[in-house]
Design an enzyme around this catalytic site. Structure first.
Site, short mmCIF file in Angstrom:
data_model
loop_
_atom_site.label_atom_id
_atom_site.label_comp_id
_atom_site.label_asym_id
_atom_site.label_seq_id
_atom_site.Cartn_x
_atom_site.Cartn_y
_atom_site.Cartn_z
CE LYS A 207 -3.66 2.09 2.78
NZ LYS A 207 -4.62 1.88 3.87
CD GLU A 213 9.43 -5.93 7.49
OE1 GLU A 213 8.97 -4.91 6.93
OE2 GLU A 213 9.40 -6.11 8.72
N GLY A 268 -4.94 -2.37 5.32
CA GLY A 268 -4.10 -3.49 4.88
C GLY A 268 -4.74 -4.85 5.10
NE ARG A 269 -6.54 -4.77 11.28
CZ ARG A 269 -5.95 -3.60 11.44
NH1 ARG A 269 -4.84 -3.33 10.80
NH2 ARG A 269 -6.48 -2.69 12.22
CD GLU A 354 -1.93 -5.26 12.06
OE1 GLU A 354 -0.69 -5.32 12.18
OE2 GLU A 354 -2.49 -5.33 10.96
CG HIS A 385 -3.31 -36.84 16.12
ND1 HIS A 385 -3.36 -38.16 16.54
CD2 HIS A 385 -4.36 -36.68 15.27
CE1 HIS A 385 -4.38 -38.76 15.94
NE2 HIS A 385 -5.01 -37.88 15.17
C1 G6Q Z 1 -2.60 -4.18 8.13
C2 G6Q Z 1 -1.41 -3.44 8.41
C3 G6Q Z 1 -0.13 -4.07 7.94
C4 G6Q Z 1 0.24 -3.77 6.49
C5 G6Q Z 1 1.69 -4.17 6.27
C6 G6Q Z 1 2.14 -3.95 4.85
O1 G6Q Z 1 -3.73 -3.82 8.36
O2 G6Q Z 1 -1.58 -2.15 7.96
O3 G6Q Z 1 -0.11 -5.46 8.13
O4 G6Q Z 1 -0.61 -4.43 5.63
O5 G6Q Z 1 2.51 -3.45 7.15
O6 G6Q Z 1 2.03 -2.61 4.50
P1 G6Q Z 1 2.20 -2.15 3.02
O7 G6Q Z 1 1.11 -2.75 2.21
O8 G6Q Z 1 2.13 -0.65 3.05
O9 G6Q Z 1 3.54 -2.64 2.55
#
Ligand code: G6Q
Length: 548
Positions: A207, A213, A268-269, A354, A385
């Site tokens: 986003k 990462e 994001g989520r 979250e 198990h």
């Molecule tokens: C979710 C968070 C988080 C986000 C990641 C990746 O609700 O906002 O998990 O999706 O940090 O962020 P970017 O899409 O900006 O790389």
């Protein structure tokens, strides 16, 4: 400012009501009402919900739905659906419902209908996915793409990875997919050995396009690609981006025509329904992707229109509040009896924890009650198990969600009978338990001596009374999966409204990120550092002394 919900008369009534059920065994509730299943189950959007195995009565449901009215749940649902900035700490709407709005009714944000933009991106996704799937989209040597690599993390990874895995039966036979999220070079290295640069398409899904990462992995992928091809000019055939940040995408070297847009009102989520789902859409095809959206839209309509007493997300959200705040629930287990959902517990961990792992309310005051339970789980048969011992004989109250497919994606003689009988047996046994008397009888019938029986008896009693929801569907189609995910999204929203917290921000993840950026350069300072607490300083020095 309204007084906190736990000061309301209805909260007090729930507390009093809890005393009447605190020592009740669900066996008794089932014995008192032969129709309990009929009274506490409902069907909608391809899902059957059985919520009879709970420490609840009709009175509990009445009080809990009154609690929802006290918290103005209906008004909050309207606010979210109408594009109000319900994510007030980031001044944003939370409109994942617009991404799957199949009705084409306008949805307004800041006076603008967002549906034309949503539909334009879906159209662009259709065009692109069809060209990749048909083989028309060619790599730099003229070969069709056969491998999709999604590079993203958190919401830009867990949702699409879970859905792509869950719908493997719908994948295009020529295509494979991988998801790279972890910044440990091992993740990139283990996947990159399987890749052919001629036939691989990278989707950089971020986003913000600044996530450490993701950008490290994307840069390594680009460097690898340029090294293999020796030609930067062909990057456009092999890298596309999904983002809200066009300038950063261009800076990275991706053609803006190969960028799939989404908007700040998509959290994001909650983004798997947007272009963040591009990897899924390529693998399953756009018709199936739209069927996923349609399943979610059905659940959105159900949530918006069904009375609270017959509203799936409302009921399971309120029952979770019941255990959290009145029974001291600390954890919940998610137990899919559908192997295709193996990533569902991990996906739900982010969605729920979250969103609800917060300790201040919307007004910035400390809450006076517990909020989010800890979510964990694994495919049911494997769990049996491993950790089910604790569910049956441990000391914790652990409400469980059994998620059961009547039909598997594949059939082998006897396999599905084993899945179904185990799922029903576990939910039944966790609820019923086995008393001392029943255990003694079973052991003596099995021929145990009096001495062995006396020794074993206390160890073989099951206390039962472990509550559960059971969700059943015919088969995990894209449509059913859409409804199932939307059910949990809305359940999470219900709980946030009762607890008066913002489920759409995630400030809790920032502090660690800030600290990591401070520590990053220190890994290269020549001398041992003495800047932080002695543990961090000591660990840093230890690592630096041993780094190759
Ligand atoms: C979710 C968070 C988080 C986000 C990641 C990746 O609700 O906002 O998990 O999706 O940090 O962020 P970017 O899409 O900006 O790389």
């Amino acid at each position: 400012m309204k007084p906190p919900i736990n000061h309301s008369p209805i909260w007090q009534q729930l507390k009093t009501h809890q005393h009447t059920l605190a020592t009740t065994h669900m066996r008794q509730l089932f014995a008192e009402d032969e129709q309990r299943f009929q009274h506490f189950s409902l069907e909608s959007c391809g899902l059957l919900l059985d919520y009879s195995k709970h420490l609840i009565t009709q009175e509990t449901i009445k009080l809990l739905t009154d609690l929802a009215r006290e918290a103005q749940l209906a008004e909050w649902i309207q606010r979210m659906y109408q594009g109000e900035k319900v994510n007030h700490t980031e001044n944003r709407a939370a409109l994942h419902i617009a991404l799957r709005n199949r009705s084409q009714q306008p949805i307004m944000v800041d006076g603008k209908d967002v549906m034309p933009d949503v539909n334009a991106v879906l159209k662009k996704m259709r065009h692109f996915t069809e060209s990749v799937r048909s083989g028309q989209w060619k790599g730099y040597t003229g070969k069709p793409i056969d491998t999709i690599v999604n590079i993203g993390i958190g919401g830009s990874d867990l949702g699409p990875a879970m859905v792509t895995r869950a719908l493997r039966a719908y994948h295009h036979p020529r295509l494979n997919s991988h998801f790279i999220s972890n910044v440990d070079a091992t993740h990139w290295a283990e996947i990159s050995v399987k890749l052919n640069p001629e036939t691989t398409l990278f989707i950089v899904a971020s986003k913000t396009f600044t996530t450490q990462e993701t950008m490290l992995n994307a840069n390594s992928a680009r460097a690898w690609f340029v090294e293999k091809t020796g030609d930067e000019s062909v990057i456009a055939k092999h890298f596309v981006a999904v983002s809200t940040a066009q300038e950063k995408v261009i800076e990275f070297g991706i053609n803006p025509q190969e960028m799939f847009e989404f908007w700040d009102w998509v959290g994001g989520r909650y983004s798997l329904w947007s272009a963040i789902g591009l990897s899924t859409a390529i693998m399953i095809g756009m018709d199936n992707f739209e069927s996923l959206l349609a399943g979610a839209h059905d659940m959105d309509q159900h949530f918006l229109t069904a009375p609270f007493e017959q509203n799936m997300p409302v009921l399971i959200g309120l029952i979770d509040v019941w255990y959290s705040n009145f029974f001291g629930e600390e954890t919940r287990a998610v137990l899919p009896y559908d192997f295709s959902l193996e990533l569902f517990p991990a996906y739900l961990q982010q969605l729920v924890m979250e969103s609800l792992g917060k300790h201040v309310n919307r007004d910035g005051q400390m809450v006076e009650y517990t909020t989010c339970p800890i979510i964990w789980g694994a495919p049911g048969n494997n769990g049996q198990h491993a950790f089910y011992q604790l569910l049956h004989q441990g000391t914790h109250l652990v409400p469980c969600d059994f998620i059961i497919a009547i039909d598997s994606q594949h059939s082998l003689p006897n396999h599905q009978d084993a899945v179904l009988s185990n799922a029903l047996a576990q939910a039944h046994s966790l609820m019923m338990g086995r008393t001392g008397q029943e255990t003694a009888l079973a052991l003596s019938q099995a021929g145990l001596s009096q001495e062995a029986l006396a020794l074993q008896l206390p160890h073989r009693i099951y206390r039962g009374n472990q509550p559960s929801n059971t969700l059943i569907y015919q088969k995990l189609t894209p449509n059913v999966l859409g409804a199932l995910i939307a059910l949990y999204e809305h359940k999470t929203f219900v709980q946030s409204v009762i607890w008066n917290i913002n489920p759409f921000d995630q400030w809790g993840v920032e502090l660690g990120k800030e600290m990591a950026s401070k520590l990053l350069p220190e890994l290269h300072y020549p001398k041992p550092t003495q800047r932080h607490d002695s543990s961090t300083d000591g660990l840093l020095s230890y690592i630096k002394a041993r780094r190759r």
